[in-house]
Design an enzyme around this catalytic site. Structure first.
Site, PDB file in Angstrom:
ATOM      1  N   LYS A  80      11.615   3.235 -23.113  1.00  0.00           N
ATOM      2  CA  LYS A  80      12.366   1.971 -23.035  1.00  0.00           C
ATOM      3  C   LYS A  80      11.758   1.049 -21.998  1.00  0.00           C
ATOM      4  O   LYS A  80      11.498  -0.122 -22.263  1.00  0.00           O
ATOM      5  CB  LYS A  80      13.829   2.269 -22.653  1.00  0.00           C
ATOM      6  N   ASN A  81      11.523   1.595 -20.811  1.00  0.00           N
ATOM      7  CA  ASN A  81      11.090   0.729 -19.709  1.00  0.00           C
ATOM      8  C   ASN A  81       9.634   0.280 -19.835  1.00  0.00           C
ATOM      9  O   ASN A  81       9.194  -0.586 -19.092  1.00  0.00           O
ATOM     10  CB  ASN A  81      11.348   1.422 -18.358  1.00  0.00           C
ATOM     11  N   CYS A 136      22.975  -2.864 -16.124  1.00  0.00           N
ATOM     12  CA  CYS A 136      23.777  -1.711 -15.691  1.00  0.00           C
ATOM     13  C   CYS A 136      24.348  -1.936 -14.296  1.00  0.00           C
ATOM     14  O   CYS A 136      23.658  -2.442 -13.414  1.00  0.00           O
ATOM     15  CB  CYS A 136      22.890  -0.469 -15.639  1.00  0.00           C
ATOM     16  N   ARG A 146      21.305  -5.959  -7.308  1.00  0.00           N
ATOM     17  CA  ARG A 146      19.958  -6.050  -7.891  1.00  0.00           C
ATOM     18  C   ARG A 146      19.460  -7.484  -7.771  1.00  0.00           C
ATOM     19  O   ARG A 146      19.512  -8.274  -8.702  1.00  0.00           O
ATOM     20  CB  ARG A 146      19.977  -5.561  -9.341  1.00  0.00           C
ATOM     21  N   ASP A 151      14.858 -11.790  -5.526  1.00  0.00           N
ATOM     22  CA  ASP A 151      13.991 -12.475  -4.550  1.00  0.00           C
ATOM     23  C   ASP A 151      12.516 -12.049  -4.658  1.00  0.00           C
ATOM     24  O   ASP A 151      11.613 -12.862  -4.505  1.00  0.00           O
ATOM     25  CB  ASP A 151      14.504 -12.230  -3.122  1.00  0.00           C
ATOM     26  N   ASP A 188      16.012   7.175 -11.706  1.00  0.00           N
ATOM     27  CA  ASP A 188      16.648   7.283 -13.025  1.00  0.00           C
ATOM     28  C   ASP A 188      16.952   8.726 -13.417  1.00  0.00           C
ATOM     29  O   ASP A 188      17.708   8.961 -14.358  1.00  0.00           O
ATOM     30  CB  ASP A 188      15.753   6.633 -14.090  1.00  0.00           C
ATOM     31  N   ARG A 216      22.258   2.112 -25.007  1.00  0.00           N
ATOM     32  CA  ARG A 216      21.325   1.076 -24.564  1.00  0.00           C
ATOM     33  C   ARG A 216      19.935   1.644 -24.329  1.00  0.00           C
ATOM     34  O   ARG A 216      18.939   0.960 -24.528  1.00  0.00           O
ATOM     35  CB  ARG A 216      21.815   0.463 -23.241  1.00  0.00           C
TER      36      ARG A 216
HETATM   37  N1  EPU Z   1      14.830  -5.273  -5.064  1.00  0.00           N
HETATM   38  C1  EPU Z   1      14.990  -6.305  -4.163  1.00  0.00           C
HETATM   39  N2  EPU Z   1      14.713  -7.563  -4.571  1.00  0.00           N
HETATM   40  C2  EPU Z   1      14.285  -7.831  -5.827  1.00  0.00           C
HETATM   41  C3  EPU Z   1      14.117  -6.777  -6.749  1.00  0.00           C
HETATM   42  C4  EPU Z   1      14.397  -5.506  -6.325  1.00  0.00           C
HETATM   43  O1  EPU Z   1      15.375  -6.094  -3.033  1.00  0.00           O
HETATM   44  O2  EPU Z   1      14.034  -9.007  -6.121  1.00  0.00           O
HETATM   45  C5  EPU Z   1      15.130  -3.886  -4.658  1.00  0.00           C
HETATM   46  C6  EPU Z   1      16.294  -3.287  -5.444  1.00  0.00           C
HETATM   47  O3  EPU Z   1      17.543  -3.623  -4.888  1.00  0.00           O
HETATM   48  C7  EPU Z   1      16.004  -1.810  -5.368  1.00  0.00           C
HETATM   49  C8  EPU Z   1      14.473  -1.770  -5.339  1.00  0.00           C
HETATM   50  O4  EPU Z   1      14.042  -3.067  -5.000  1.00  0.00           O
HETATM   51  O5  EPU Z   1      16.473  -1.257  -4.167  1.00  0.00           O
HETATM   52  C9  EPU Z   1      13.831  -1.335  -6.634  1.00  0.00           C
HETATM   53  O6  EPU Z   1      14.348  -2.079  -7.721  1.00  0.00           O
HETATM   54  P1  EPU Z   1      13.401  -2.539  -8.906  1.00  0.00           P
HETATM   55  O7  EPU Z   1      13.227  -4.003  -8.841  1.00  0.00           O
HETATM   56  O8  EPU Z   1      12.189  -1.681  -8.915  1.00  0.00           O
HETATM   57  O9  EPU Z   1      14.280  -2.209 -10.184  1.00  0.00           O
HETATM   58  P2  EPU Z   1      14.176  -2.968 -11.564  1.00  0.00           P
HETATM   59  O10 EPU Z   1      12.793  -3.446 -11.756  1.00  0.00           O
HETATM   60  O11 EPU Z   1      15.284  -3.939 -11.676  1.00  0.00           O
HETATM   61  C10 EPU Z   1      13.444  -0.908 -12.979  1.00  0.00           C
HETATM   62  C11 EPU Z   1      13.966  -0.144 -14.157  1.00  0.00           C
HETATM   63  C12 EPU Z   1      15.222   0.609 -13.757  1.00  0.00           C
HETATM   64  C13 EPU Z   1      14.866   1.570 -12.627  1.00  0.00           C
HETATM   65  C14 EPU Z   1      14.233   0.792 -11.462  1.00  0.00           C
HETATM   66  C15 EPU Z   1      13.712   1.674 -10.350  1.00  0.00           C
HETATM   67  C16 EPU Z   1      13.207  -1.419 -16.046  1.00  0.00           C
HETATM   68  C17 EPU Z   1      13.538  -2.333 -17.171  1.00  0.00           C
HETATM   69  N3  EPU Z   1      14.211  -1.070 -15.246  1.00  0.00           N
HETATM   70  O12 EPU Z   1      14.476  -1.793 -12.581  1.00  0.00           O
HETATM   71  O13 EPU Z   1      15.635   1.352 -14.897  1.00  0.00           O
HETATM   72  O14 EPU Z   1      16.009   2.234 -12.165  1.00  0.00           O
HETATM   73  O15 EPU Z   1      13.115   0.019 -11.939  1.00  0.00           O
HETATM   74  O16 EPU Z   1      12.727   2.534 -10.811  1.00  0.00           O
HETATM   75  O17 EPU Z   1      12.069  -0.990 -15.914  1.00  0.00           O
HETATM   76  C18 EPU Z   1      17.160   2.462 -16.299  1.00  0.00           C
HETATM   77  O18 EPU Z   1      16.232   2.633 -17.099  1.00  0.00           O
HETATM   78  O19 EPU Z   1      18.269   3.039 -16.399  1.00  0.00           O
HETATM   79  C19 EPU Z   1      16.971   1.543 -15.182  1.00  0.00           C
HETATM   80  C20 EPU Z   1      17.987   1.001 -14.520  1.00  0.00           C
END
Ligand code: EPU
Length: 419
Positions: A24-25, A118, A123, A126, A306, A399
């Site tokens: 998915k990701n 989710c 989340r 920035d 995850d 999802r």
């Molecule tokens: N963060 C910030 N600022 C930002 C973005 C992220 O502070 O602008 C922080 C977040 O709060 C968190 C950390 O950085 O503490 C990591 O978050 P990340 O941005 O890596 O998460 P994401 O990109 O929103 C993806 C996956 C998630 C998975 C996370 C962590 C996808 C579509 N989603 O989310 O997957 O948990 O990386 O590996 O790739 C899932 O599949 O169930 C899922 C939620």
């Protein structure tokens, strides 16, 4: 949101063979990145899940043609309309943030409502904005939407303020067609980030350092169409392995890339799970006594957030006190409150840390899937529980997991989907 529920009769040993689907990701950013070419793109091994359907709705809204037959998706982005993607489309899917980079690159402007997704904690976005600004985007002051513009994206050497997965993906998708060279430091390098890079390279992009935290990207003028197979889903693989282990079953999980799960195998060994790794499969065997461990999540190649909840569910059956430390999200211990209804007595220290004492006899109960991975954790608990467990809110599970109920039933589980 649909009203389906799962009724799981626990106590059945899982046995047989099961194949993991596409990631998915990986599929989500790759679909968004297909907007970077005017030529047709064919993707195979695309998981047939609700999040992919939502992604397709957004493409249709932008005037992009798509078709999905089985697990093959065709995308033709000859033209991509410059429209504001509103709350209704975006609220279902946090990953819609992945349109920022490609649309900025393709249309020089993007307007997107703040994404939903989710409920796993705060989340922010920035990091995405910072990375795109480094590459020349201007963030306009718009109250309720993300509004970015650029004249020309330009390569730059910069460090991500956090190794955000989708933030890195947005930076990559903006850099491949930018003018000049980009170096992204502290890039996330999860298997799905690697898959996005491999996909873009198959379109003619020039990305080096794939699989490391430093990516070097030489901007090219144009990307071409491609046919690409989405990598297998290591998170689904881990989930199926845990489901097999908790029932003390004997299951071959097929189409797994073992390299994606190094730390996961290490932790399984520490717990005492018996398994054998093959080239692209894993054989899970019945384990004797399981032992408590310390489990801490972090960015790849550390233990994936995850799989924290699904793994912690296995730890309910391990002897001693296990310590869970979720370092990424502040809402990812919620499943422990659901497991409490099934007989677990966790000690929740704060939103990031908890202790689980095992082995605990889990009992069927009426519980709710509070997010995608929490939902998977609860299904795993229900497989091991005595009696029947009713799981509501399975929308979250659908999802991200392709027909998890049918897959588990094919190896001996008893999961009924009811309205
Ligand atoms: N963060 C910030 N600022 C930002 C973005 C992220 O502070 O602008 C922080 C977040 O709060 C968190 C950390 O950085 O503490 C990591 O978050 P990340 O941005 O890596 O998460 P994401 O990109 O929103 C993806 C996956 C998630 C998975 C996370 C962590 C996808 C579509 N989603 O989310 O997957 O948990 O990386 O590996 O790739 C899932 O599949 O169930 C899922 C939620």
């Amino acid at each position: 949101m649909h009203t389906h529920r799962f009724l799981v009769t626990g106590g059945k040993k899982l046995e047989g063979q099961i194949k993991v689907g596409g990631s998915k990701n990986a599929a989500l950013p790759i679909i968004a990145a297909s907007l970077l070419t005017e030529e047709p793109v064919t993707l195979t091994n695309v998981p047939d899940i609700a999040d992919i359907a939502t992604m397709e709705h957004i493409l249709h809204f932008l005037g992009v043609e798509t078709s999905m037959e089985g697990n093959t998706m065709k995308i033709n982005a000859k033209a991509v309309a410059n429209l504001e993607i509103g709350h209704e489309l975006v609220s279902k899917l946090r990953a819609s943030i992945l349109f920022l980079g490609p649309l900025l690159s393709r249309n020089k402007e993007v307007r997107l409502a703040y994404p939903g997704g989710c409920p796993i904690g705060k989340r922010p976005v920035d990091v995405h904005l910072m990375a795109l600004q480094e590459l020349g985007a201007e963030v306009l002051e718009d109250q309720d939407i993300l509004h970015l513009e650029c004249k020309q994206l330009k390569g730059k050497d910069f460090i991500m303020s956090e190794a955000s997965v989708t933030g890195t993906e947005n930076a990559i998708m903006s850099a491949v067609l930018a003018k000049g060279e980009t170096i992204i430091r502290l890039a996330a390098c999860e298997p799905h980030v690697q898959d996005l890079c491999n996909f873009l390279n198959s379109m003619g992009a020039k990305i080096k350092g794939v699989g490391t935290h430093t990516l070097q990207i030489k901007g090219v003028k144009k990307l071409k169409g491609t046919e690409y197979r989405i990598t297998s889903d290591y998170l689904e693989a881990g989930t199926l392995v845990l489901a097999s282990a908790i029932t003390k079953g004997s299951v071959d999980v097929l189409d797994v890339n073992p390299n994606h799960l190094d730390i996961f195998w290490q932790k399984l060994r520490e717990v005492g799970v018996v398994f054998e790794l093959g080239k692209d499969m894993v054989r899970v065997l019945p384990s004797p006594e399981l032992k408590a461990i310390r489990l801490q999540t972090a960015i790849f190649p550390s233990f994936p957030t995850d799989l924290q909840a699904p793994f912690a569910t296995l730890l309910t059956q391990a002897k001693g006190i296990s310590f869970i430390f979720e370092t990424l999200f502040d809402g990812r211990l919620q499943y422990l409150y659901e497991l409490q209804k099934m007989g677990l007595e966790p000690r929740i220290i704060n939103p990031y840390q908890a202790e689980i004492t095992g082995p605990t006899k889990l009992m069927g109960a009426s519980v709710s899937s509070c997010d995608l991975r929490a939902g998977a954790a609860i299904v795993i608990a229900a497989l091991a529980a005595e009696g029947e467990t009713e799981i509501s809110n399975i929308y979250y599970i659908d999802r991200g997991y392709e027909r998890l109920d049918e897959k588990l039933n094919s190896i001996g589980a008893s999961i009924k989907r009811v309205k």
